[in-house]
Write an enzyme that holds these catalytic residues in place. Sequence first.
Site, PDB file in Angstrom:
ATOM      1  N   CYS A 173       1.342  -1.027   0.117  1.00  0.00           N
ATOM      2  CA  CYS A 173       0.251   0.327  -0.257  1.00  0.00           C
ATOM      3  C   CYS A 173       0.836   1.475  -0.497  1.00  0.00           C
ATOM      4  CB  CYS A 173      -1.089   0.471   1.104  1.00  0.00           C
ATOM      5  SG  CYS A 173      -2.100  -1.314   1.493  1.00  0.00           S
TER       6      CYS A 173
ATOM      7  N   HIS B 114      -8.757   3.779  -3.049  1.00  0.00           N
ATOM      8  CA  HIS B 114      -7.578   2.953  -2.427  1.00  0.00           C
ATOM      9  C   HIS B 114      -7.168   2.089  -3.761  1.00  0.00           C
ATOM     10  CE1 HIS B 114      -3.828   1.675  -0.622  1.00  0.00           C
ATOM     11  NE2 HIS B 114      -4.441   1.010   0.336  1.00  0.00           N
TER      12      HIS B 114
END
Lengths: 374, 374
Positions: free
Chosen positions: B78, B317
Amino acid sequence: MNRVAVHGVGMSRFGRQPGRDLSALAGEAVAGAFDEAGSVSVDAVWVGTVFGAPGVAQRVLRSLGITEVPIITVENACASGTTAFIEAHEAIRTGRFGRVLALGVEQMSTAFSGPIETTDPEGLTGLALPALYGMSAARYLHDGAVTLEQLAAVSVKNRNHAQGNPRAPFRERLTVEEVLASRMIADPLTLLQCCPTSDGAAAAILAPATGAADEVTVRATTMRSGRVWDQTSPHVWGHDIVRDATVDVLGAAAIESIDDIDVFEVHDAFTIGEIVTTEALGIAAPGEGGAAAAAGRTALGGDTPVNPSGGLLSRGHPLGATGLAQVAEITWQLRGQAGSRQVESARLGLVETMGGGVSVLDGNACAMTILEAS
Amino acid sequence: MNRVAVHGVGMSRFGRQPGRDLSALAGEAVAGAFDEAGSVSVDAVWVGTVFGAPGVAQRVLRSLGITEVPIITVENACASGTTAFIEAHEAIRTGRFGRVLALGVEQMSTAFSGPIETTDPEGLTGLALPALYGMSAARYLHDGAVTLEQLAAVSVKNRNHAQGNPRAPFRERLTVEEVLASRMIADPLTLLQCCPTSDGAAAAILAPATGAADEVTVRATTMRSGRVWDQTSPHVWGHDIVRDATVDVLGAAAIESIDDIDVFEVHDAFTIGEIVTTEALGIAAPGEGGAAAAAGRTALGGDTPVNPSGGLLSRGHPLGATGLAQVAEITWQLRGQAGSRQVESARLGLVETMGGGVSVLDGNACAMTILEAS
């Protein structure tokens, strides 16, 4: 800025080994590098891989007890391993970290790519790398810049070199006739002119130079992507990016002529690839790369030994690992540890890796490093 | 060493847009960054992506006219976008390049991963991220460190923030009741406590600081991988890596207390994630993160505004893009360009991104950057 030294290198076994996962391959390479370096601690890691799944670097390194440090996975086509080396070098050069591991790893036997990504013209059109290199070879033949026998001579030479390299899994001696008689893959390139499928890992530990007697240091590095590949260059695909990177790296190294380099590990994924690369590097004149190989000029004992390890044609090409395997070979050469494949009195060695792109760019990446014996 | 400035930032539209390929998304983000920077030339590019296919960076950049320069694709879970930013920053800081593009891009709608890689325990066992965060939330509930209402309050707060952010695709105002009544995803986390699927790109142009009046500069960066995740920590997964990185980045920035930071963009992939992160950062005392959100302490107008953009809960995201979207938000905040979501007199802002690992490490990566208004 620090002068950067290669404190240790290592390679796993290369070759088809689908039963060994990336941790096993990486563990073998890293253990070798740590053994040479005499220490198992590092402050950061760069990992080169093309088909490695997200997070694989952290999983592999955790299995080797390397955690908590920055870990950066890089992808740069066939130059991914060389890119990891260059980034690790930069971190030492600038004092960002004190001791860095560069690791390249790839499992080609089990590599899988999913559906073709929508910006990928080669994937969508089916233009695979062997086909591209086949087109380059056909163009060379048409122009009279190479003969079939000269193409085959590259495989013969590199397999001869591999006789002296226990780390090369493909070591059978070949004749020109055998190479040309092998199965056709992408006309005119036959099976024995294509690097075999191979799994493996390779690693290097970098840190500031200590001034030790047998130390191998980094003289210069460079990395670039290619020009737009619009077929307007008079050269075949992949020539101009290597030529441009050569100018860059010699300039960065303050070396006047490519003739000052004693030993080369270059990207011979296909025989024509080595021929074009030797011309782009300036080792051979334009249209003379094939003749140079056939005449033994680029063989061990010749003026300019190219791929004393046996190259990708003898080692295979686990994408992310290749660049660091090349770095390992040049390091061993410059230390005088290359046994029967040793290039006499080698002081300067060059690693060149190039790949990717095909119909979009004249190479996604070319990465070069010049290493120097102290 | 150079002082590094963010000369321009840009974001594509975020949200589900499966019909737009990575070139379209990246083009929108890069155009915005170039527009702010007042120039379209760069000397090197770092690209963060997790699921982007090999070579996609070069293809995307070619479509934007960026060729011949070094292009390095990085994967760091991430934190891939933040990693691209940090590496670009390092290249400017050390004078390696004069002007660098950091780009993050991801197509989640069409992302596909192939067969599970053999070193991937989460893949093999089916322990997906929502399940992991669900376990953290269950543990917090069991320990009395959070209530269901406090968990939901994070979504309510971030959606309130998103009212002022036209770039957040998920802007509907929510109530605690609505959040708790939404579909259960991973008990106790309901749908509206999970970041939505989203495609997008974000970019930043970095170069040496010029001393201009409204310039945003980089005060410090850090990056690390997690400790071995053997469940012996008293904290839930992902806490310790953020705590350790906080110590690192405050030290590097020579900032004594986290209280000196005026605005935060942190990794709220799930509501419990923001709560744990605010505790690990030291914004909230242990076990007080949920209460801080419910009491408005981390809301716009509170002591310590967290995720004024609306965060991942409002933006979604797209993995590689997230870190650079966070950088963009903090840059706009520090320039005073955040409109109705502006944090008053913000001088120092922190970006935090953490992810990956799950059952192997306490986070594959945590990357942090402190930006400063000049």
